[in-house]
Design an enzyme around this catalytic site. Structure first.
Site, PDB file in Angstrom:
ATOM      1  N   ASN A 197       0.889  -1.170   0.000  1.00  0.00           N
ATOM      2  CA  ASN A 197       0.000   0.000   0.000  1.00  0.00           C
ATOM      3  C   ASN A 197       0.919   1.210   0.000  1.00  0.00           C
ATOM      4  OD1 ASN A 197      -2.453  -1.498   0.196  1.00  0.00           O
ATOM      5  ND2 ASN A 197      -1.968  -1.853   2.344  1.00  0.00           N
ATOM      6  N   GLU A 280      -8.020  -3.013  -2.860  1.00  0.00           N
ATOM      7  CA  GLU A 280      -8.213  -2.331  -1.577  1.00  0.00           C
ATOM      8  C   GLU A 280      -7.884  -0.841  -1.676  1.00  0.00           C
ATOM      9  OE1 GLU A 280      -5.916  -4.784   1.162  1.00  0.00           O
ATOM     10  OE2 GLU A 280      -7.626  -6.127   1.408  1.00  0.00           O
ATOM     11  N   ARG A 330     -15.692 -13.689  -3.007  1.00  0.00           N
ATOM     12  CA  ARG A 330     -14.325 -13.154  -3.013  1.00  0.00           C
ATOM     13  C   ARG A 330     -13.304 -14.232  -3.394  1.00  0.00           C
ATOM     14  NH1 ARG A 330     -11.399 -10.037   2.062  1.00  0.00           N
ATOM     15  NH2 ARG A 330      -9.274 -10.564   1.464  1.00  0.00           N
ATOM     16  N   LYS A 354      -1.371 -14.941  -3.645  1.00  0.00           N
ATOM     17  CA  LYS A 354      -1.457 -15.428  -2.263  1.00  0.00           C
ATOM     18  C   LYS A 354      -1.731 -16.933  -2.252  1.00  0.00           C
ATOM     19  CE  LYS A 354      -2.680 -11.130   0.002  1.00  0.00           C
ATOM     20  NZ  LYS A 354      -3.375 -10.455   1.123  1.00  0.00           N
ATOM     21  N   ASP A 359      -7.226 -14.662   2.135  1.00  0.00           N
ATOM     22  CA  ASP A 359      -6.261 -13.712   2.675  1.00  0.00           C
ATOM     23  C   ASP A 359      -5.502 -14.300   3.866  1.00  0.00           C
ATOM     24  OD1 ASP A 359      -4.861 -11.426   3.101  1.00  0.00           O
ATOM     25  OD2 ASP A 359      -6.543 -10.207   3.768  1.00  0.00           O
ATOM     26  N   GLU A 387      -0.526 -11.989  10.869  1.00  0.00           N
ATOM     27  CA  GLU A 387      -1.761 -11.203  10.937  1.00  0.00           C
ATOM     28  C   GLU A 387      -2.950 -12.043  11.416  1.00  0.00           C
ATOM     29  OE1 GLU A 387      -2.759  -9.335   7.230  1.00  0.00           O
ATOM     30  OE2 GLU A 387      -4.662  -8.546   7.969  1.00  0.00           O
ATOM     31  N   GLU A 500      -5.199 -23.382  14.911  1.00  0.00           N
ATOM     32  CA  GLU A 500      -6.405 -23.645  14.119  1.00  0.00           C
ATOM     33  C   GLU A 500      -7.492 -24.241  15.015  1.00  0.00           C
ATOM     34  OE1 GLU A 500      -5.925 -26.805  11.247  1.00  0.00           O
ATOM     35  OE2 GLU A 500      -7.472 -25.962   9.950  1.00  0.00           O
ATOM     36  N   TRP A 530     -16.503  -6.896   3.112  1.00  0.00           N
ATOM     37  CA  TRP A 530     -15.225  -7.513   2.738  1.00  0.00           C
ATOM     38  C   TRP A 530     -15.335  -8.895   2.096  1.00  0.00           C
ATOM     39  CZ3 TRP A 530     -10.885  -4.619   2.800  1.00  0.00           C
ATOM     40  CH2 TRP A 530     -10.932  -3.417   3.514  1.00  0.00           C
TER      41      TRP A 530
END
Ligand code: GCU
Length: 672
Positions: A197, A280, A330, A354, A359, A387, A500, A530
């Site tokens: 970004n 994004e 998505r 990815k 994501d 993340e 998980e 999203w």
């Protein structure tokens, strides 16, 4: 505030002095003449004449002297790789080039440390080491100027940036050099130094920031690492004052060509650009009615005369979706956008995909795009910064996850590692100016493992962990080292599965706190734009992505996977809710129902933390000697936070599904 003064206290990670000590003790000769010569010399003792050396580090066709050793002739040294020659008289590290020789030196240190850990002795003879991927790259999501929402490092959990402070490139790049040395020892050979970004300040790295970029590149080059920049597709407008950034406009192409010329004047071995376009909110070719191939080829054209590469990200989807619209998926987006463009990208474009279609969730199927574009160079991107996998507060060793991606036979036969071998492997870095580099000290193992698996995807995650332990705790007495090894395997081998276990179940993903993405929020994204829904209602849960009745995403896979995922009976349990909406009473292959699995595995995974904490506790008597006291303090703090957060996950997820479904937990464990 710059934290340059903290350098003295930085943890040495997997290259403590003791890891190099056995090599430093040998009379050595470094016969390199390129930019990595100084680094090799700094890690070894002063040069002795070759004839007297027990250790020789050289590059094929480099400075003279190797031929005299009689090891050069006939050796086939793979591009980017090295050969280790162990004779009774000496060990020779022969790299394909200067950088490969330096990596070879660290490989020798690793083998020496592993031998000490396992009690083995490296056999005499010749071993050849070739990287599986030519491109092994880290992307730093670092901002030069602190971003009001995302901070200095977007999705960073390790403090500030090692490259930037106070809105500028740091003057003291000592820490960058230490980082580059660590990376060289893993095999990483390229770094993109700013966030995908690209905000206003960062866009200028391409123009007036070039002297600073050159300083960083000079440091990285000393360890065989190439520098890349993330650039804004709108640069001709933002920086060049042109009225447009349209790829079809000749002025735009000319602007890029001139900009790239200036970059190479400052950084002659510059790697190229990373571009997040039409994603994004980032600008891209769609604004001009052009395709992503048009956009990527524009930059590729400017880079081509200099040998540079464009890493064009495939992370393109509609982030302003209406949650009421169940047809838009998505997961389909990258394939829908990019697969039709196969064959249209220039040869120096690499499409960076990815690993999963969403994501970086803790569990996703492998992205079908990786097999859908045989005429395109494709790279796979994983996220080292945690993340969605515990934000470096939870212990989550990710090598098993990446290994399962790289080994997955996506086209029915070939593993992903070979499907991407013309592109490469990219990881989003987890590093900041934290004294332990990665926030959680044990998360260093993820950064290490990334480089090693990018080099060789056939390595087992447990063996890679052994390497990391052997190097990090090099020099420890063997009994203590054996205990550290046992404890860390207990803690880390199963940590991804455990994470998980107490977070989002059966491949459904998300359920995280919006914005921060840390901590549980089962419905956090359920009514958001999203595109990240689980569709839990009173009867069932999951996303129907079948061709027959759902979004059709399963049909983007080649066989056998299209059929395997389409059929609820053959879809693997761990991905069931990614592909199917099923009733809570649906019986999994494991024999339990979906809802009982949700109840049990959350509770079991938290219960398993007892063993994790006990394993660390078992090393208490080594604190202050083998285990640095400050590292112990940090690990304990993180383990406590992991437990707090894991309990929260367990209780929220279990309670949510009890309230939603009304199905009683057969185990009788508490819900709220
Ligand atoms: C995720 C992440 C963003 C990042 C994006 C990307 O969505 O939350 O912070 O910018 O990935 O990969 O570009």
């Amino acid at each position: 505030m710059t934290t340059d003064t903290a350098v003295a206290t930085v943890h040495p990670a997997w290259l403590p002095d003791a890891a190099l000590a056995p090599l430093r003790a040998l009379p050595s000769a470094v016969l390199l003449s390129g930019p990595c010569a100084a680094a090799a010399r700094a890690d070894l003792g002063p040069d002795v004449p070759v004839a007297d050396a027990d250790l020789v580090v050289a590059a094929a066709g480099g400075a003279g002297g190797v031929a005299d050793l009689g090891v050069d002739g006939g050796l086939d040294i793979p591009a980017g790789g090295h050969v280790l020659v162990r004779t009774p008289d000496r060990t020779v590290v022969l790299g394909a080039d200067d950088a490969s020789a330096l990596r070879g030196l660290y490989a020798l240190a690793r083998e020496t440390a592993v031998a000490a850990l396992t009690g083995s002795t490296p056999a005499p003879g010749v071993t050849t080491h070739a990287p599986e991927q030519p491109l092994r790259m880290l992307d730093h999501w670092d901002n030069v100027a602190v971003h009001p929402v995302m901070g200095q490092v977007e999705r960073g959990y390790s403090g500030g940036s090692i490259f930037y402070a106070d809105g500028e490139v740091r003057t003291d790049l000592t820490r960058v050099a230490a980082y580059a040395r660590l990376l060289a020892a893993t095999g990483v050979e390229a770094v993109a130094i700013n966030n995908v970004n690209v905000h206003a300040r960062e866009a200028r790295l391409l123009t007036d920031g070039l002297p600073d970029v050159a300083r960083i590149a000079d440091v990285l080059r000393g360890y065989g690492i190439r520098t890349f920049l993330s650039v804004s597709f709108a640069s001709p407008r933002l920086l060049g004052g042109l009225p447009t950034a349209d790829p079809a406009d000749p002025d735009v192409a000319a602007w890029w060509a001139a900009a790239v010329d200036r970059v190479y004047a400052a950084v002659p071995d510059f790697g190229g650009f990373v571009v997040k376009a039409d994603s994004e909110g980032q600008p891209g070719p769609f604004a001009y009615g052009r395709s992503h191939a048009d956009g990527a080829n524009l930059l590729a054209g400017a880079l081509r005369p200099h040998g540079g590469t464009v890493l064009w990200r495939a992370f393109v989807y509609d982030h302003r979706q209406d949650w009421r619209d169940r047809r838009t998926d998505r997961a389909r987006a990258a394939h829908d956008h990019f697969a039709p463009l196969d064959g249209e990208f220039a040869e120096n474009v690499v499409l960076q995909v990815k690993h999963g279609p969403m994501d970086f969730q803790v569990r996703e199927p492998v992205s079908p795009v990786l097999a859908a574009m045989p005429r395109t160079r494709v790279a796979v991107e994983v996220q080292i910064t945690q993340e969605y996998t515990g934000q470096q507060r939870h212990l989550c060793y990710l090598a098993p996850s990446w290994s399962s991606v790289l080994r997955f036979p996506l086209d029915g036969t070939r593993p992903v590692a070979s499907l991407v071998a013309r592109g490469g492997v990219v990881g989003v870095s987890s590093v900041g100016d934290d004294p332990f580099w990665t926030g959680h000290p044990l998360a260093q193992a993820n950064l290490y493992a990334f480089g090693r698996l990018a080099w060789d995807s056939t390595l087992s995650p447990a063996d890679v962990l052994d390497e990391w332990i052997a190097l990090t705790f090099a020099g420890a007495p063997s009994a203590a080292l054996a205990r550290v090894r046992a404890a860390l395997h207990t803690m880390m081998d199963g940590s991804w599965a455990r994470y998980e276990g107490y977070t989002a179940p059966l491949g459904v993903g998300f359920m995280v706190t919006p914005g921060t993405h840390g901590g549980p929020s089962v419905d956090g994204y359920e009514y958001s734009p999203w595109g990240t829904y689980h569709f839990a209602d009173r009867d069932g849960i999951g996303v129907d992505r079948t061709v027959a009745t759902g979004t059709g995403y399963a049909g983007q896979y080649p066989e056998p996977w299209a059929s395997v995922y389409e059929d609820v009976a053959t879809c693997p349990d761990e991905l069931l809710l990614f592909f199917h909406h099923v009733p809570y009473g649906h019986v999994l292959a494991s024999g339990t129902t979906v809802v009982q699995h949700i109840y049990d595995s959350r509770a079991d995974a938290v219960a398993a933390l007892d063993g994790v904490e006990a394993a660390w506790e078992s090393l208490a008597d080594l604190v202050g000697t083998v285990v640095p006291a400050d590292l112990d303090t940090r690990v304990r703090e993180r383990l406590a936070e992991q437990r707090r957060s894991a309990v929260e996950w367990r209780d929220q997820v279990r309670t949510y599904f009890w309230r939603k479904s009304g199905v009683v937990d057969a185990s009788g464990r508490e819900v709220f």
